[in-house]
Design an enzyme around this catalytic site. Sequence first.
Site, mmCIF file in Angstrom:
data_model
loop_
_atom_site.group_PDB
_atom_site.id
_atom_site.type_symbol
_atom_site.label_atom_id
_atom_site.label_comp_id
_atom_site.label_asym_id
_atom_site.label_seq_id
_atom_site.Cartn_x
_atom_site.Cartn_y
_atom_site.Cartn_z
ATOM 1 N N HIS A 150 0.883 -1.172 0.000
ATOM 2 C CA HIS A 150 0.000 0.000 0.000
ATOM 3 C C HIS A 150 0.918 1.219 0.000
ATOM 4 O O HIS A 150 1.603 1.487 0.987
ATOM 5 C CB HIS A 150 -0.887 -0.056 1.245
ATOM 6 C CG HIS A 150 -2.082 0.854 1.186
ATOM 7 N ND1 HIS A 150 -3.065 0.725 0.237
ATOM 8 C CD2 HIS A 150 -2.459 1.883 1.976
ATOM 9 C CE1 HIS A 150 -3.995 1.645 0.439
ATOM 10 N NE2 HIS A 150 -3.641 2.369 1.482
ATOM 11 N N LYS A 182 -10.194 6.416 -3.458
ATOM 12 C CA LYS A 182 -9.236 7.476 -3.123
ATOM 13 C C LYS A 182 -7.900 7.042 -3.700
ATOM 14 O O LYS A 182 -7.496 5.885 -3.531
ATOM 15 C CB LYS A 182 -9.231 7.603 -1.600
ATOM 16 C CG LYS A 182 -8.013 8.148 -0.917
ATOM 17 C CD LYS A 182 -8.423 8.648 0.470
ATOM 18 C CE LYS A 182 -7.359 8.434 1.527
ATOM 19 N NZ LYS A 182 -7.714 9.034 2.819
ATOM 20 N N LYS A 205 -3.780 7.554 -3.812
ATOM 21 C CA LYS A 205 -2.686 8.092 -3.010
ATOM 22 C C LYS A 205 -1.660 8.683 -3.969
ATOM 23 O O LYS A 205 -1.038 7.943 -4.749
ATOM 24 C CB LYS A 205 -2.054 6.960 -2.191
ATOM 25 C CG LYS A 205 -2.934 6.518 -1.038
ATOM 26 C CD LYS A 205 -3.089 7.653 -0.056
ATOM 27 C CE LYS A 205 -3.482 7.161 1.318
ATOM 28 N NZ LYS A 205 -3.638 8.280 2.252
ATOM 29 N N ASP A 250 -5.556 11.733 -2.138
ATOM 30 C CA ASP A 250 -4.921 12.122 -0.877
ATOM 31 C C ASP A 250 -3.441 12.352 -1.163
ATOM 32 O O ASP A 250 -2.739 11.434 -1.593
ATOM 33 C CB ASP A 250 -5.099 11.011 0.162
ATOM 34 C CG ASP A 250 -4.627 11.434 1.547
ATOM 35 O OD1 ASP A 250 -4.107 12.561 1.686
ATOM 36 O OD2 ASP A 250 -4.788 10.636 2.496
ATOM 37 N N GLU A 291 -7.499 15.710 -0.626
ATOM 38 C CA GLU A 291 -7.158 15.579 0.794
ATOM 39 C C GLU A 291 -5.722 16.017 1.058
ATOM 40 O O GLU A 291 -4.794 15.586 0.378
ATOM 41 C CB GLU A 291 -7.352 14.100 1.188
ATOM 42 C CG GLU A 291 -7.077 13.792 2.639
ATOM 43 C CD GLU A 291 -7.516 12.375 3.007
ATOM 44 O OE1 GLU A 291 -8.273 11.739 2.238
ATOM 45 O OE2 GLU A 291 -7.091 11.886 4.073
ATOM 46 N N ASP A 318 -6.825 16.532 6.701
ATOM 47 C CA ASP A 318 -6.583 15.312 7.474
ATOM 48 C C ASP A 318 -5.500 15.581 8.527
ATOM 49 O O ASP A 318 -5.811 15.880 9.687
ATOM 50 C CB ASP A 318 -6.210 14.155 6.528
ATOM 51 C CG ASP A 318 -5.976 12.845 7.285
ATOM 52 O OD1 ASP A 318 -6.226 12.807 8.504
ATOM 53 O OD2 ASP A 318 -5.536 11.850 6.669
ATOM 54 N N LYS A 334 -10.787 11.149 12.767
ATOM 55 C CA LYS A 334 -10.156 9.850 13.061
ATOM 56 C C LYS A 334 -10.109 9.693 14.570
ATOM 57 O O LYS A 334 -9.633 10.601 15.273
ATOM 58 C CB LYS A 334 -8.742 9.766 12.472
ATOM 59 C CG LYS A 334 -8.735 9.816 10.949
ATOM 60 C CD LYS A 334 -7.363 9.545 10.340
ATOM 61 C CE LYS A 334 -7.453 9.627 8.820
ATOM 62 N NZ LYS A 334 -6.152 9.474 8.147
ATOM 63 N N GLU A 363 -14.060 5.946 4.926
ATOM 64 C CA GLU A 363 -13.025 5.135 4.270
ATOM 65 C C GLU A 363 -12.658 3.965 5.201
ATOM 66 O O GLU A 363 -11.493 3.602 5.312
ATOM 67 C CB GLU A 363 -11.796 5.994 3.967
ATOM 68 C CG GLU A 363 -11.222 6.684 5.202
ATOM 69 C CD GLU A 363 -9.998 7.550 4.931
ATOM 70 O OE1 GLU A 363 -9.748 7.893 3.764
ATOM 71 O OE2 GLU A 363 -9.299 7.881 5.905
#
Length: 374
Positions: free
Chosen positions: A21, A166, A168, A197, A223, A248, A272, A325
Amino acid sequence: MTATVERIESWLVDVPTIRPHKLSMTTMGCQTLVIVRITRSDGISGIGEATTIGGLSYGVESPEAIQSAITHYFAPLLKGQSAENLNALILRINSAIKGNTFAKSAIETALLDAQGKALGLPVSALLGGALNTVMPVLWTLASGSTDNDIAEGQRLLDAGRHQAFKLKIGARELETDLRHTRAIVEALGDRASIRVDVNQAWDATSAAKGCRELAAMGVDLIEQPVSAEDSDALVRLSQRIDTAVLADESVASHFDGYRLAQQGFSGAYALKIAKAGGPNSVLKLAHVAQAAGIGLYGGTMLEGTVGTVASLHAWSTLPLQWGTEMFGPLLLKDDIVSNPLSFADGGVVLPQTPGLGVELDEEKLQFYARKHRE
Ligand code: MUC
Ligand code: MG
């Protein structure tokens, strides 16, 4: 007789991811969950999770530091205290311990889980009641390859599992990231909402250009395009770009949320539980955002099922303009609970049973738990 906190255990649990990831600051092949269990004098126990991304590359607390803080600072503070008054316990913790919101989140979650079980109520009810029992969940395309991301997105759309993605970006040259995003918007954009993001990777000038182009190509949400330190640039972008900006890393607690709103930010906040200190504490930030006309988004630190369901109980009490998410468990090769969450039709179902509604699978926990400490 009131139940008191008797025992606090914690484990570092290393679970591999289904594929690498890739984020702008790290690539994850494994996620470390810090799992906490609080046992009360009446025999009831509650579980919680504190999970960060890439050791110290995302936040200031590493998994090892979270566990150490729980053992050496939180446990002595809580043992022998009444377990039934969450407000009193949070006040006690916050008076004695600065920061450490990830550890606070795991402890707050475990106390809520235990109290829910004691009262026969789901955590969402302890937080005031659920407005929604099914919540939308996006998926992050972050394999590092445009073609693989498109294939992954197509497969998930065909399976009906997600309706929003989303991407990255931020690790590569701006032009490369913009080409990557455009290709994905062209391939998937008429069937799904596409968001990006940047994880703070752009300076203010690159962000102004990048955000303009992302807005023009039809990206729905941008983001954290700039550093968390540069709130002026974030506010300017939020006012000048046609696409909504999501804060964020810039916003953790209700104090941050208040300051950013006062500076003139408009857009949405990624809530979060780990940034704010738990499922109860994060609601303060949500309420500040609501008062300032800022949208809400249910964010993840890529937690496993325990942290994910704890977040969902909080998100269920809110009108979330941007969905969630909360796909963390789906990124991991295995689960350490005996009753995993149900993901389907672009959403996830909130458990209705007392407490969090999930139980640890002790064998799996022991299998993935780190066996030795330095
Ligand atoms: C982040 O920065 O938002 C959330 C989803 C994902 O893929 O990474 C996280 C962290
Ligand atoms: Mg983010």
